[in-house]
Design a protein around this motif. Structure first.
Motif, short mmCIF file in Angstrom:
data_model
loop_
_atom_site.label_atom_id
_atom_site.label_comp_id
_atom_site.label_asym_id
_atom_site.label_seq_id
_atom_site.Cartn_x
_atom_site.Cartn_y
_atom_site.Cartn_z
N SER A 1 3.57 2.40 3.96
CA SER A 1 3.78 2.50 2.79
C SER A 1 3.77 0.86 1.98
N ALA A 3 2.51 -1.86 0.18
CA ALA A 3 2.09 -1.97 -1.38
C ALA A 3 1.39 -3.15 -1.90
N GLU A 23 -3.45 3.20 2.34
CA GLU A 23 -3.57 4.02 1.16
C GLU A 23 -2.56 3.68 -0.13
N ASN A 24 -1.48 3.13 0.37
CA ASN A 24 -0.55 2.54 -0.76
C ASN A 24 -0.91 1.16 -1.29
N SER A 26 -1.86 -1.73 -3.21
CA SER A 26 -2.37 -2.00 -4.48
C SER A 26 -2.60 -3.20 -4.98
N LYS A 47 -5.68 2.94 -3.44
CA LYS A 47 -5.10 2.39 -4.71
C LYS A 47 -4.95 1.09 -5.08
#
Length: 207
Positions: A1, A3, A23-24, A26, A47
């Motif tokens: 998770s 980010a 994948e998270n 950003s 992302k």
């Protein structure tokens, strides 16, 4: 998770697959002393929308940002001398790219599939545009090819369906196979007297 991340200034190399498929993720701040981003460092970080590149950076490795579907811009500092194969492949949200003035080659498929890329300035000093470098950049409306370019590889602009006009650089001797294939919006092409060969399907599908 994961980010967001800010990398410390003591880091000098981002190793291969460092953030592979985070994948998270950003947003990332890359430390001010990084000189190399290695192969697939941010591969499939779908992302990731912003990555600040330091002015110490010298090279961006193969597929370093490939598959970063939400990356909005690529501001390449002038310290960079090398961007390798597929570095920004399939960055579907990439709208703008500023290239280093100290590069000589745009690698094969470097911006392939960047379907929101609308404009790009290629600095004087670039001598080679690789195979499929801008293939499938369907919103690319204009591109300025400097007279420093001596080699364009096959399919370099294939599938750039929004490209309206092309000025082939003075001094170029050959337009390669499939170079502007399926560039359906082209209405004008400047071909200099230096051109000796126009290869198979160079303008096929330019309806």
């Amino acid at each position: 998770s994961l980010a967001n991340i800010a990398l410390p200034d003591g880091v000098t190399v981002l190793e291969s697959a460092l953030f592979f498929r985070c994948e998270n993720l950003s947003r990332v701040r890359i430390g001010r002393n990084v000189i190399r981003i290695e192969t697939r460092a941010f591969y499939l970080c779908a992302k990731l929308n912003r990555a600040t590149l330091p002015d110490t950076l010298r090279s961006i490795g193969m597929e370093a940002f490939s598959g970063c579907h939400f990356l909005l811009e690529a501001d390449i500092p002038n310290s960079v001398t090398s961007i390798e194969w597929r570095a920004f492949y399939d960055c579907r949200s990439l709208a703008t790219a500023m290239l280093s003035e100290n590069m000589t080659t745009l690698a094969d498929e470097v911006f392939f599939g960047c379907t929101k890329l609308t404009s790009l300035i290629i600095p004087y000093g670039i001598t080679t545009i690789g195979t499929n470098a801008f293939g499938g950049c369907s919103r690319l409306a204009s591109i300025d090819l400097p007279n420093s370019i001596t080699t364009i590889r096959p399919n370099a602009f294939s599938g750039c369906t929004n490209l309206a006009s092309v000025r082939i650089p003075d001094g170029l001797r050959s337009i390669p196979r499939d170079c502007f294939r399926n560039c359906r919006s082209i209405t004008s092409v400047y071909i200099p007297a230096s051109i000796q060969t126009i290869e198979l399907f160079a303008f096929a599908g330019c309806t």
